[in-house]
Write an enzyme that holds these catalytic residues in place. Structure first.
Site, PDB file in Angstrom:
ATOM      1  N   ASP A   1       0.888  -0.975   0.199  1.00 32.64           N
ATOM      2  CA  ASP A   1       0.383   0.098   0.560  1.00 32.64           C
ATOM      3  C   ASP A   1       0.763   1.366   0.472  1.00 32.64           C
ATOM      4  OD1 ASP A   1      -2.374   1.708   0.057  1.00 32.64           O
ATOM      5  OD2 ASP A   1      -2.145   1.581   2.519  1.00 32.64           O
TER       6      ASP A   1
ATOM      7  N   HIS B   1      -9.423   5.099  -1.106  1.00 36.24           N
ATOM      8  CA  HIS B   1      -8.488   5.114  -0.230  1.00 36.24           C
ATOM      9  C   HIS B   1      -9.265   6.109   1.188  1.00 36.24           C
ATOM     10  CE1 HIS B   1      -4.822   3.797  -1.211  1.00 36.24           C
ATOM     11  NE2 HIS B   1      -5.445   3.668  -2.420  1.00 36.24           N
TER      12      HIS B   1
ATOM     13  N   ALA C   1     -11.188   5.319   3.727  1.00 34.88           N
ATOM     14  CA  ALA C   1     -12.383   5.192   3.875  1.00 34.88           C
ATOM     15  C   ALA C   1     -13.101   4.926   4.994  1.00 34.88           C
ATOM     16  CB  ALA C   1     -12.806   4.413   2.596  1.00 34.88           C
ATOM     17  N   SER C   2     -12.282   4.199   5.894  1.00 36.96           N
ATOM     18  CA  SER C   2     -13.122   4.387   7.776  1.00 36.96           C
ATOM     19  C   SER C   2     -13.789   5.274   7.563  1.00 36.96           C
ATOM     20  CB  SER C   2     -11.652   4.323   9.078  1.00 36.96           C
ATOM     21  OG  SER C   2     -11.148   3.175   8.822  1.00 36.96           O
TER      22      SER C   2
ATOM     23  N   THR D   1      -7.090   2.904   9.687  1.00 42.35           N
ATOM     24  CA  THR D   1      -7.420   3.518  11.167  1.00 42.35           C
ATOM     25  C   THR D   1      -8.745   2.897  11.575  1.00 42.35           C
ATOM     26  OG1 THR D   1      -7.271   6.279   9.441  1.00 42.35           O
ATOM     27  CG2 THR D   1      -9.147   6.122  11.985  1.00 42.35           C
TER      28      THR D   1
HETATM   29  O1  G3H Z   1      -2.535   4.967   4.254  1.00 43.60           O
HETATM   30  C1  G3H Z   1      -2.194   4.263   5.121  1.00 43.60           C
HETATM   31  C2  G3H Z   1      -2.317   4.285   5.701  1.00 43.60           C
HETATM   32  O2  G3H Z   1      -3.167   5.044   7.146  1.00 43.60           O
HETATM   33  C3  G3H Z   1      -0.954   5.089   6.853  1.00 43.60           C
HETATM   34  O3  G3H Z   1       0.291   4.459   7.204  1.00 43.60           O
HETATM   35  O4  G3H Z   1       1.144   5.190   9.480  1.00 43.60           O
HETATM   36  O5  G3H Z   1       1.078   2.610   7.453  1.00 43.60           O
HETATM   37  O6  G3H Z   1       2.102   5.000   6.887  1.00 43.60           O
HETATM   38  P1  G3H Z   1       0.974   3.977   7.954  1.00 43.60           P
HETATM   39  P1  13P Z   2      -7.834   5.112   6.647  1.00 41.24           P
HETATM   40  O1  13P Z   2      -7.583   5.866   7.255  1.00 41.24           O
HETATM   41  O2  13P Z   2      -8.812   5.789   6.376  1.00 41.24           O
HETATM   42  O3  13P Z   2      -8.507   3.557   6.876  1.00 41.24           O
HETATM   43  O4  13P Z   2      -7.573   4.673   4.867  1.00 41.24           O
HETATM   44  C1  13P Z   2      -6.552   3.713   5.178  1.00 41.24           C
HETATM   45  C2  13P Z   2      -5.999   3.705   3.620  1.00 41.24           C
HETATM   46  O5  13P Z   2      -6.590   4.519   2.663  1.00 41.24           O
HETATM   47  C3  13P Z   2      -4.518   3.014   3.723  1.00 41.24           C
HETATM   48  O6  13P Z   2      -4.441   3.042   2.434  1.00 41.24           O
HETATM   49 ZN    ZN Z   3      -4.372   4.774   1.021  1.00 39.34          ZN
END
Ligand code: G3H
Ligand code: 13P
Ligand code: ZN
Length: 306
Positions: free
Chosen positions: A81, A208, A210-211, A254
């Site tokens: 990701d 992305h 989307a929580s 999240t």
């Molecule tokens: O984009 C994804 C996450 O919510 C941020 O992740 O803290 O593992 O870099 P990370």
């Molecule tokens: P959230 O922070 O809304 O869960 O998004 C996660 C995300 O987009 C990871 O790539």
């Molecule tokens: Zn993301």
């Protein structure tokens, strides 16, 4: 069973549901995904970010992820990701990931195309799927029309980006952002933009940030001391609408972090004599599993791996 994002998302796109991509940070997050997806018979994407790779090491991570995929009777893809460069992408592919995201959204349009195309050429030669991103996941609530246009995905640019890079999936910016503080006022997504992007591109689209930041998760965490004032996510009805308009991969991180934290706070507060990591982290795993199960039902992916 080990699968690629391309395999999972082409079925999801045809059948009109979305596959959840759940970010893992450790064994417990992975086990929560494994248990929920097996019980729900839902295809699933296990995702790891570069910071998780730095935290745990790519070999450790890929080791437990591959074991998970081989042990479940449902299709599971192993996904990088927000990869930011070729080096991380190559490390993940060599370690056994079946799908990578290359996030060139901070680059110029041409810079993003060039990096993404380079990753596509390399990944496709090894049978690995690629997700690109166009637009930025920044809060746009208080932005002007011009500022919004600079951040949200431009449908014509998306059409060109997909043609020139040959990516397998595209992450689009519709007004969501990462983390627990997505909106100060009314949550709003640009569904008209999504409709136009859907018409102009013919590959799976990804949401992305989307929580949902569910109130029951926040209430538990704050009851036991967490400070999360102003936390706000995407309402379930918006997620459902996004799926109905053509989103077929949804990223969640999240909500799992919040469930993990709330559950550990509750357990430690209620059982001051407990010091067995398996009991403490086991409760967190159960809380995350509940969140993942509810997402699979919301996204429509439950019972799709029968
Ligand atoms: O984009 C994804 C996450 O919510 C941020 O992740 O803290 O593992 O870099 P990370
Ligand atoms: P959230 O922070 O809304 O869960 O998004 C996660 C995300 O987009 C990871 O790539
Ligand atoms: Zn993301």
């Amino acid at each position: 069973m080990l699968a690629t994002n391309k395999e999972l998302l082409s079925v999801a796109t045809t059948e009109g549901y979305a596959v959840g991509a759940f970010n893992i940070q450790n064994l417990e997050t992975l086990l929560a995904v494994v248990e929920a997806s097996t019980e729900e018979m839902s295809p699933v994407i296990v995702a790891a970010t570069p910071s998780t790779i730095r935290y745990a090491g790519v070999e450790y991570l890929a080791g437990i992820m591959k074991t998970a995929a081989e042990s479940v009777p449902i299709p599971m893809s192993l996904h990088l990701d927000h990869g930011k460069n070729m080096e991380t992408v190559s490390k993940c592919i060599d370690a056994g990931f079946t799908s990578v995201m290359i996030d060139g959204s901070q680059l110029s349009f041409e810079g993003n195309i060039s990096l993404t195309k380079q990753v596509v050429d390399s990944a496709h030669s090894k049978g690995v799927s690629v997700e690109g991103e166009l637009g930025r996941l920044a809060g746009v609530e208080e932005a002007t029309v011009e500022e919004k246009e600079a951040v949200l995905t431009d449908p014509l640019a998306a059409e060109e980006f997909v043609k020139r890079t040959d990516v397998d999936a595209l992450a689009v910016a519709l007004g969501t952002s990462h983390g627990a503080y997505k909106f100060k006022g009314e949550p709003r997504l640009d569904f008209e933009r999504l409709k136009t992007i859907r018409r102009k591109t013919h590959i799976p689209l990804v949401l992305h940030g989307a929580s949902g930041v569910p109130s029951w998760v926040i209430e538990k965490a704050t009851k036991y001391g967490a400070e999360l004032e102003g936390a706000r996510g995407i309402p379930d009805k918006h997620v459902k609408k996004a799926v109905s308009l053509g989103i077929s991969k949804i990223n969640i991180d999240t909500d799992l972090r919040l469930a993990f934290t709330g559950s550990i706070r509750e357990l430690l507060a209620g059982s001051p004599k407990e010091f067995d990591p398996r009991k403490i982290l086991g409760s967190a795993k159960t809380a995350m599993k509940k969140v993942i199960t509810s997402k699979m039902r919301l996204f429509g992916s439950s019972a799709k791996a029968l």
